[in-house]
Design a protein around this motif. Structure first.
Motif, PDB file in Angstrom:
ATOM      1  N   GLY A 165     -13.472   6.097  -2.475  1.00  0.00           N
ATOM      2  CA  GLY A 165     -12.197   5.929  -1.784  1.00  0.00           C
ATOM      3  C   GLY A 165     -12.147   4.655  -0.964  1.00  0.00           C
ATOM      4  O   GLY A 165     -11.518   4.596   0.094  1.00  0.00           O
ATOM      5  N   LYS A 166     -12.813   3.595  -1.466  1.00  0.00           N
ATOM      6  CA  LYS A 166     -12.801   2.317  -0.741  1.00  0.00           C
ATOM      7  C   LYS A 166     -11.410   1.698  -0.772  1.00  0.00           C
ATOM      8  O   LYS A 166     -10.761   1.682  -1.806  1.00  0.00           O
ATOM      9  N   PHE A 188      -0.618  10.400   5.461  1.00  0.00           N
ATOM     10  CA  PHE A 188      -0.833  11.612   4.672  1.00  0.00           C
ATOM     11  C   PHE A 188      -2.226  12.209   4.858  1.00  0.00           C
ATOM     12  O   PHE A 188      -2.623  13.056   4.061  1.00  0.00           O
ATOM     13  N   GLY A 189      -2.944  11.777   5.892  1.00  0.00           N
ATOM     14  CA  GLY A 189      -4.167  12.490   6.240  1.00  0.00           C
ATOM     15  C   GLY A 189      -5.441  11.690   6.371  1.00  0.00           C
ATOM     16  O   GLY A 189      -6.472  12.253   6.758  1.00  0.00           O
ATOM     17  N   ALA A 190      -5.438  10.408   6.086  1.00  0.00           N
ATOM     18  CA  ALA A 190      -6.653   9.611   6.249  1.00  0.00           C
ATOM     19  C   ALA A 190      -6.894   9.318   7.729  1.00  0.00           C
ATOM     20  O   ALA A 190      -5.963   9.321   8.547  1.00  0.00           O
ATOM     21  N   ASP A 191      -8.132   9.059   8.075  1.00  0.00           N
ATOM     22  CA  ASP A 191      -8.487   8.680   9.442  1.00  0.00           C
ATOM     23  C   ASP A 191      -7.739   7.402   9.806  1.00  0.00           C
ATOM     24  O   ASP A 191      -7.831   6.394   9.094  1.00  0.00           O
ATOM     25  N   PRO A 192      -6.993   7.388  10.924  1.00  0.00           N
ATOM     26  CA  PRO A 192      -6.256   6.175  11.317  1.00  0.00           C
ATOM     27  C   PRO A 192      -7.139   4.946  11.492  1.00  0.00           C
ATOM     28  O   PRO A 192      -6.634   3.814  11.506  1.00  0.00           O
ATOM     29  N   PRO A 200     -12.597  -0.276   5.083  1.00  0.00           N
ATOM     30  CA  PRO A 200     -12.095   1.099   5.202  1.00  0.00           C
ATOM     31  C   PRO A 200     -12.416   1.928   3.968  1.00  0.00           C
ATOM     32  O   PRO A 200     -12.456   1.416   2.851  1.00  0.00           O
ATOM     33  N   HIS A 201     -12.669   3.198   4.183  1.00  0.00           N
ATOM     34  CA  HIS A 201     -12.861   4.112   3.065  1.00  0.00           C
ATOM     35  C   HIS A 201     -12.355   5.485   3.471  1.00  0.00           C
ATOM     36  O   HIS A 201     -12.242   5.809   4.659  1.00  0.00           O
TER      37      HIS A 201
END
Length: 534
Positions: A165-166, A188-192, A200-201
């Motif tokens: 998920g990179k 939609f739910g990823a870490d801010p 980021p991943h």
């Protein structure tokens, strides 16, 4: 807005330390700051005994021009971050809703943007919804049968769903699309934190839920998502698309079709070629995936102390061999697994995957060598596809249907391994010892061995003899490019090649950005359809 760049603090700093640094840099009290936010964070590990975070910070305050002048610091300037704007709708009538073929990152983000603009798109995905797809893939890894239509490559979310998920990309972006992609993932739910991390991943465990939530939003806005809906033909009149045909014969009228099929849709590539859609072979890369203990990578990158303080370390390695081959690490997965990523019977391919926590025992990455049409043999736009297939057939035979693995020391001695060393395999799918020198063309094997020696000088222990090779890594990018003009349209009017499968992206973020770009083109050209979805 004021941008402070190159603001450095120890990795153990507190929020209070960061605010004091902002005060000192701008020469104003925090009481004068209306707001501030991190826009970028990276690790400076050049001095292992003094690990630092390097920040870019945006600060909102009064009289910003005066503050910048008074700071007298070359790392302080007025910010000019691009602000993303979706275009106003065009005026050309559109009798049917846009049709999107494929629900990987390109198709998913294209569909979301069009749905939010009122176009009620229809997404056709050959595989299953992510919930069913996860079950099918888990069963395959446990020894069950391969489903050619729902696997690591095909299904909701595309190949990226079973990856690290990179979200980093090398695409230069002046439009704000990159930031928009990250904002949507966070929405939609990823870490801010992905909004400012240098690398980021998301992780495959979190990404699957995000994909499902975006699909539900598209449907809520009036769009449709149809699974197990494989497009097997196109219809056209006078050089312009009129519709698509599904397996089973169903015909769906369409004037605007987004071709977001992913890099492994080989049967669709063949159909497009048969229908006269212009295509061309392109360079890509192939190689093997390597595993090391994650702790070894952490210590090499951060030192003993830093390894205990920071999350699992990544690496990026490149080597130019004496023979002129470029060898480089690709899709590095800290704390992850090597996975069976096959999509065709009798052929085997591998990939890497990490969960969000990246807490697995091993690090893995692909070590790949660029191959060009000169390496493929054969001719025509699908020569690269056939080259991939030959390698995957060899891999399948070598492992007896299991992932073929070999210790690096045995690879360099051209002999099959018989036992693992201190590196224990972390795999999804059955594996078997083999001699991977029989898999790759000898020129590529020699390039890998030369690169391994070089990489061992950069990361201590990288060329250790018990590092584990697995193959074949053949799906690094699309082996074809489907040309499009300045309006992102194919020679067949109304057909919009998009994303990684069409040769215009190289990962989750760049594919999503290209999906957004195509959505912009469709919206700017066409009026919102008066009727419901196609």
């Amino acid at each position: 807005m004021i941008r402070i760049s190159q603001l450095k603090l120890p990795v153990t700093h507190s929020r209070e330390d960061l605010e004091k640094k902002i005060e000192k840099t701008l020469r104003i009290p925090m009481s004068a700051v209306r707001s501030w936010q991190i826009v970028r964070q990276s690790v400076d590990a050049r001095k292992k005994e003094e690990l630092l975070y390097i920040y870019a910070i945006d600060v909102n305050t009064d009289r910003e021009e005066q503050v910048v002048k008074r700071a007298k610091n070359r790392n302080v300037a007025l910010s000019s971050e691009p602000v993303y704007r979706f275009p106003e709708s065009g005026s050309r009538p559109l009798k049917t809703s846009p049709v999107i073929i494929g629900e990987g990152p390109a198709g998913l983000f294209c569909g979301l943007m069009l749905a939010r603009a009122g176009y009620r798109p229809l997404i056709l995905e050959r595989g299953e919804a992510v919930e069913e797809r996860q079950k099918k893939v888990a069963a395959f890894w446990a020894g069950g049968p391969l489903d050619p239509e729902s696997n690591v490559q095909f299904g909701e979310g595309g190949a990226g769903t079973f990856s690290d998920g990179k979200l980093n990309t090398l695409v230069k972006d002046k439009t704000g699309r990159n930031r928009k992609v990250l904002e949507i993932f966070a929405e939609f739910g990823a870490d801010p934190a992905i909004l400012y991390q240098a690398k980021p991943h998301i992780g495959t465990d979190v990404l699957s839920g995000i994909v499902r939530s975006i699909r539900e939003e598209i449907i809520r806005l009036g769009g449709q998502v149809r699974f197990s809906s494989k497009v097997t033909d196109l219809t056209a009149e006078d050089g312009h698309l009129t519709g698509v045909v599904l397996e089973g014969g169903e015909r769906i009228p369409a004037e605007a079709v987004v071709l977001a099929i992913g890099h492994s849709a080989r049967d669709t590539f063949q159909m497009l070629k048969d229908r006269g859609v212009p295509m061309e072979a392109k360079s890509f890369a192939v190689g093997l995936r390597i595993q090391h203990p994650q702790k070894m990578i952490d210590i090499s990158q951060y030192g003993e102390k830093g390894a205990a303080l920071l999350e699992a370390a990544s690496y990026k390695l490149t080597c130019q061999t004496k023979g002129g081959r470029g060898v480089y690490s690709f899709c590095m997965c800290p704390g992850g697994y090597v996975v069976n990523a096959s999509s065709e019977e009798g052929r085997l391919a591998v990939n890497g995957m990490s969960d969000h926590a990246r807490d697995g025992e091993n690090a893995n990455s692909a070590l790949i060598v660029t191959v060009t049409p000169d390496d493929f043999g054969g001719s025509g736009p699908l020569a690269g596809v056939e080259f991939q297939r030959r390698l995957e057939e060899k891999a399948y035979r070598l492992g007896g249907g299991k992932i073929p693995v070999q210790l690096y020391g045995d690879f360099s001695r051209n002999r099959e391994s018989t036992a693992f060393g201190n590196v224990r395999p972390q795999m999804k799918g059955a594996y078997a010892f083999a001699n991977l020198r029989e898999l790759l063309p000898e020129a590529l094997s020699e390039a890998l061995m030369e690169a391994m020696t070089d990489f061992g000088k950069k990361i201590s222990g990288f060329d250790r003899p018990d590092a584990i090779f697995a193959g074949i890594e053949s799906r690094t990018s699309s082996p074809v490019r489907i040309p499009r003009d300045g309006n992102l349209e194919n020679a067949i009017g109304g057909l919009f090649p998009c994303g990684e499968g069409a040769g215009y992206a190289g990962g989750i973020t760049s594919a999503a950005m290209d999906g957004i770009r195509v959505a912009e083109e469709i919206a700017a050209r066409y009026a919102v359809p008066a009727d419901g979805p196609a």
